[in-house]
Design a protein around this motif. Structure first.
Motif, PDB file in Angstrom:
ATOM      1  N   ARG A 191       0.802  -1.223   0.071  1.00 51.70           N
ATOM      2  CA  ARG A 191       0.114  -0.116   0.019  1.00 51.70           C
ATOM      3  C   ARG A 191       0.915   1.133  -0.060  1.00 51.70           C
ATOM      4  NH1 ARG A 191      -2.345   1.107   5.554  1.00 51.70           N
ATOM      5  NH2 ARG A 191      -0.152   2.057   5.930  1.00 51.70           N
ATOM      6  N   ASP A 192       1.956   1.296   0.773  1.00 50.56           N
ATOM      7  CA  ASP A 192       2.880   2.486   1.130  1.00 50.56           C
ATOM      8  C   ASP A 192       4.118   2.531  -0.171  1.00 50.56           C
ATOM      9  OD1 ASP A 192       1.147   3.368   2.897  1.00 50.56           O
ATOM     10  OD2 ASP A 192       2.421   2.418   4.433  1.00 50.56           O
ATOM     11  N   PHE A 193       4.098   1.098  -0.832  1.00 41.49           N
ATOM     12  CA  PHE A 193       5.466   1.231  -1.657  1.00 41.49           C
ATOM     13  C   PHE A 193       5.229   0.666  -2.777  1.00 41.49           C
ATOM     14  CE2 PHE A 193       7.279   1.175   2.768  1.00 41.49           C
ATOM     15  CZ  PHE A 193       8.223   2.101   2.510  1.00 41.49           C
ATOM     16  N   ASP A 194       5.783   1.211  -4.080  1.00 42.87           N
ATOM     17  CA  ASP A 194       5.687   0.401  -5.337  1.00 42.87           C
ATOM     18  C   ASP A 194       6.795  -0.453  -5.461  1.00 42.87           C
ATOM     19  OD1 ASP A 194       3.418   1.503  -6.463  1.00 42.87           O
ATOM     20  OD2 ASP A 194       4.359   3.566  -6.711  1.00 42.87           O
ATOM     21  N   ALA A 195       6.408  -1.732  -5.942  1.00 42.58           N
ATOM     22  CA  ALA A 195       7.569  -2.812  -6.093  1.00 42.58           C
ATOM     23  C   ALA A 195       7.851  -2.803  -7.667  1.00 42.58           C
ATOM     24  CB  ALA A 195       7.150  -4.177  -5.942  1.00 42.58           C
ATOM     25  N   GLY A 196       9.136  -2.794  -7.748  1.00 34.89           N
ATOM     26  CA  GLY A 196       9.966  -2.770  -9.167  1.00 34.89           C
ATOM     27  C   GLY A 196       9.849  -4.290  -9.652  1.00 34.89           C
ATOM     28  N   PRO A 197      10.169  -4.210 -11.001  1.00 35.12           N
ATOM     29  CA  PRO A 197      10.459  -5.454 -11.755  1.00 35.12           C
ATOM     30  C   PRO A 197      11.216  -6.331 -10.643  1.00 35.12           C
ATOM     31  CG  PRO A 197      10.797  -3.777 -13.203  1.00 35.12           C
ATOM     32  CD  PRO A 197      10.680  -2.975 -11.911  1.00 35.12           C
ATOM     33  N   PRO A 198      10.813  -7.591 -10.477  1.00 36.93           N
ATOM     34  CA  PRO A 198      11.334  -8.651  -9.650  1.00 36.93           C
ATOM     35  C   PRO A 198      12.343  -9.361 -10.334  1.00 36.93           C
ATOM     36  CG  PRO A 198       9.217  -9.476 -10.278  1.00 36.93           C
ATOM     37  CD  PRO A 198       9.348  -8.055 -10.902  1.00 36.93           C
ATOM     38  N   LEU A 199      13.272  -9.963  -9.592  1.00 33.20           N
ATOM     39  CA  LEU A 199      13.895 -11.083  -9.581  1.00 33.20           C
ATOM     40  C   LEU A 199      13.351 -12.444  -8.976  1.00 33.20           C
ATOM     41  CD1 LEU A 199      17.761  -9.665  -9.650  1.00 33.20           C
ATOM     42  CD2 LEU A 199      16.505  -9.992 -11.529  1.00 33.20           C
ATOM     43  N   ARG A 200      13.609 -13.516  -9.620  1.00 28.39           N
ATOM     44  CA  ARG A 200      13.089 -14.610  -9.127  1.00 28.39           C
ATOM     45  C   ARG A 200      14.184 -15.607  -8.568  1.00 28.39           C
ATOM     46  NH1 ARG A 200       7.537 -14.070  -7.592  1.00 28.39           N
ATOM     47  NH2 ARG A 200       6.595 -12.708  -9.081  1.00 28.39           N
ATOM     48  N   VAL A 201      14.155 -15.960  -7.414  1.00 26.50           N
ATOM     49  CA  VAL A 201      15.281 -16.833  -6.911  1.00 26.50           C
ATOM     50  C   VAL A 201      14.717 -17.831  -6.019  1.00 26.50           C
ATOM     51  CG1 VAL A 201      17.477 -16.795  -5.395  1.00 26.50           C
ATOM     52  CG2 VAL A 201      16.938 -14.801  -6.974  1.00 26.50           C
ATOM     53  N   GLN A 202      14.585 -19.061  -6.614  1.00 29.85           N
ATOM     54  CA  GLN A 202      14.274 -20.216  -5.623  1.00 29.85           C
ATOM     55  C   GLN A 202      12.773 -20.110  -5.349  1.00 29.85           C
ATOM     56  OE1 GLN A 202      15.889 -23.103  -6.007  1.00 29.85           O
ATOM     57  NE2 GLN A 202      17.198 -22.156  -7.175  1.00 29.85           N
ATOM     58  N   GLY A 203      11.980 -19.282  -5.996  1.00 32.11           N
ATOM     59  CA  GLY A 203      10.734 -19.091  -5.593  1.00 32.11           C
ATOM     60  C   GLY A 203      10.427 -18.026  -4.780  1.00 32.11           C
ATOM     61  N   TYR A 204      11.598 -17.354  -4.581  1.00 30.61           N
ATOM     62  CA  TYR A 204      11.548 -15.879  -3.954  1.00 30.61           C
ATOM     63  C   TYR A 204      11.527 -14.555  -4.829  1.00 30.61           C
ATOM     64  CZ  TYR A 204      12.310 -18.104   0.713  1.00 30.61           C
ATOM     65  OH  TYR A 204      12.175 -18.904   1.622  1.00 30.61           O
ATOM     66  N   ARG A 205      10.612 -13.789  -4.346  1.00 34.52           N
ATOM     67  CA  ARG A 205      10.627 -12.461  -5.126  1.00 34.52           C
ATOM     68  C   ARG A 205      11.227 -11.437  -4.598  1.00 34.52           C
ATOM     69  NH1 ARG A 205       5.998  -8.175  -5.213  1.00 34.52           N
ATOM     70  NH2 ARG A 205       5.072  -9.721  -3.583  1.00 34.52           N
ATOM     71  N   VAL A 206      12.515 -10.828  -5.371  1.00 32.62           N
ATOM     72  CA  VAL A 206      13.268  -9.944  -4.900  1.00 32.62           C
ATOM     73  C   VAL A 206      12.939  -8.870  -5.739  1.00 32.62           C
ATOM     74  CG1 VAL A 206      15.661  -9.503  -4.549  1.00 32.62           C
ATOM     75  CG2 VAL A 206      14.972 -11.954  -4.530  1.00 32.62           C
ATOM     76  N   ALA A 207      12.400  -7.478  -5.144  1.00 36.15           N
ATOM     77  CA  ALA A 207      12.180  -6.345  -5.985  1.00 36.15           C
ATOM     78  C   ALA A 207      12.424  -5.255  -5.055  1.00 36.15           C
ATOM     79  CB  ALA A 207      10.593  -6.625  -6.202  1.00 36.15           C
ATOM     80  N   ARG A 208      12.828  -4.164  -5.664  1.00 37.08           N
ATOM     81  CA  ARG A 208      13.358  -2.988  -4.976  1.00 37.08           C
ATOM     82  C   ARG A 208      11.932  -2.085  -4.892  1.00 37.08           C
ATOM     83  NH1 ARG A 208      17.085   0.729  -8.407  1.00 37.08           N
ATOM     84  NH2 ARG A 208      15.412   2.128  -8.605  1.00 37.08           N
ATOM     85  N   LEU A 209      12.011  -1.662  -3.738  1.00 36.64           N
ATOM     86  CA  LEU A 209      10.668  -0.784  -3.237  1.00 36.64           C
ATOM     87  C   LEU A 209      10.834   0.716  -3.217  1.00 36.64           C
ATOM     88  CD1 LEU A 209       9.818  -2.833   0.147  1.00 36.64           C
ATOM     89  CD2 LEU A 209       8.532  -2.995  -2.319  1.00 36.64           C
ATOM     90  N   GLU A 210       9.954   1.363  -3.800  1.00 40.27           N
ATOM     91  CA  GLU A 210       9.837   2.683  -4.056  1.00 40.27           C
ATOM     92  C   GLU A 210       8.569   3.465  -3.193  1.00 40.27           C
ATOM     93  OE1 GLU A 210      12.110   4.632  -5.126  1.00 40.27           O
ATOM     94  OE2 GLU A 210      13.421   3.579  -6.500  1.00 40.27           O
ATOM     95  N   PRO A 211       8.817   4.289  -2.187  1.00 39.57           N
ATOM     96  CA  PRO A 211       7.870   5.104  -1.608  1.00 39.57           C
ATOM     97  C   PRO A 211       6.611   5.720  -2.716  1.00 39.57           C
ATOM     98  CG  PRO A 211       9.870   5.663  -0.570  1.00 39.57           C
ATOM     99  CD  PRO A 211      10.212   4.958  -1.867  1.00 39.57           C
ATOM    100  N   ARG A 212       5.520   5.237  -2.536  1.00 33.82           N
ATOM    101  CA  ARG A 212       4.513   5.942  -3.348  1.00 33.82           C
ATOM    102  C   ARG A 212       4.406   7.360  -3.303  1.00 33.82           C
ATOM    103  NH1 ARG A 212       0.904   2.078  -5.791  1.00 33.82           N
ATOM    104  NH2 ARG A 212       0.969   0.118  -4.626  1.00 33.82           N
ATOM    105  N   ALA A 213       4.483   8.283  -2.268  1.00 35.34           N
ATOM    106  CA  ALA A 213       4.546   9.411  -2.169  1.00 35.34           C
ATOM    107  C   ALA A 213       5.884  10.142  -2.819  1.00 35.34           C
ATOM    108  CB  ALA A 213       4.450   9.894  -0.579  1.00 35.34           C
ATOM    109  N   ALA A 214       6.895   9.446  -2.885  1.00 31.86           N
ATOM    110  CA  ALA A 214       8.167  10.037  -3.460  1.00 31.86           C
ATOM    111  C   ALA A 214       7.990  10.228  -5.040  1.00 31.86           C
ATOM    112  CB  ALA A 214       9.236   8.937  -3.022  1.00 31.86           C
ATOM    113  N   GLY A 215       7.632   9.277  -5.622  1.00 28.85           N
ATOM    114  CA  GLY A 215       7.192   9.232  -7.194  1.00 28.85           C
ATOM    115  C   GLY A 215       8.578   9.560  -7.947  1.00 28.85           C
ATOM    116  N   GLY A 216       8.965   9.056  -8.839  1.00 32.80           N
ATOM    117  CA  GLY A 216      10.038   9.136  -9.877  1.00 32.80           C
ATOM    118  C   GLY A 216      11.311   8.640  -9.388  1.00 32.80           C
TER     119      GLY A 216
END
Length: 218
Positions: A191-216
């Motif tokens: 709800r508070d963060f946007d998740a970027g394109p993920p990498l998949r590692v052994q079933g785990y989603r690894v994705a960078r988070l960006e605060p929604r309020a920050a933008g860009g």
């Protein structure tokens, strides 16, 4: 063992089993709660047999069952030990791969490289102690937790100083943890963060988070 003793044994064995049987998620380690009682019962039975309390055909059958159980344990233990060693090695490899993926998705978040702060579940302790990665436990963000607001504020504050990376097993969350507080914790993060394109590692989603309020980009 009289009626009172039987009641005590039933309570010792039954309370833990009933408690964990009613939980919405399961783990093989829950069975450890009954092992002390089982070991004590085994010892009492072996003592009675050794003292000759059981004689005749019934006693011979009981002793035979005891010997067969001991032989089965001796045969089964090396196999399980090998399985445990293999599972441990696979987990270490997964943790190392996840940590490497987290550093990969964190690259480029800032002009200069900065160590990521992970939001993780299931691998949190391993990531901290085996890979030296700083990580926030997703469980601490569950709705109603006294630590949730502080942990979320920590993430919001850290987002301006270092990259945030989400590490979760979506498959486990959709099955074993569906409808539990963990699902609510992940929903709060998303709800508070946007998740970027993920990498998949052994079933785990690894994705960078960006605060929604920050933008860009920052």
């Amino acid at each position: 063992v009289g009626p009172f003793g039987a009641l005590l044994w039933a309570q010792w064995l039954g309370v833990g089993v009933l408690f964990f049987a009613g939980m919405p998620f399961q783990n093989f380690r829950f069975g450890l709660v009954v092992l002390p009682a089982v070991a004590a019962l085994f010892g009492l039975g072996a003592t009675e047999l050794g003292a000759g309390a059981q004689v005749g055909t019934r006693g011979r059958l009981a002793r035979g069952a005891l010997v067969l159980g001991a032989l089965w344990t001796l045969a089964w233990t090396p196999r399980m030990a090998s399985h445990h060693v293999q599972a441990r090695a696979e987990r270490r490899a997964t943790v190392a791969a996840v940590a490497a993926a987290a550093r990969t998705v964190a690259d480029g978040a800032f002009a200069e490289p900065r160590p990521p702060l992970l939001v993780a579940f299931e691998l949190t302790a391993d990531l901290r102690h085996r890979e030296g990665v700083e990580a926030v436990e997703l469980w601490d963000l569950r709705p109603g937790s006294p630590t949730a607001d502080a942990a979320l504020a920590e993430l919001q504050a850290a987002a301006s100083r270092r990259p945030l990376v989400l590490v979760v097993d979506d498959g486990d969350l959709a099955t074993q943890w569906a409808g539990t507080p963990i699902a609510g914790a992940l929903a709060r993060v998303e709800r508070d963060f946007d998740a970027g394109p993920p990498l998949r590692v052994q079933g785990y989603r690894v994705a960078r988070l960006e605060p929604r309020a920050a933008g860009g980009a920052r």
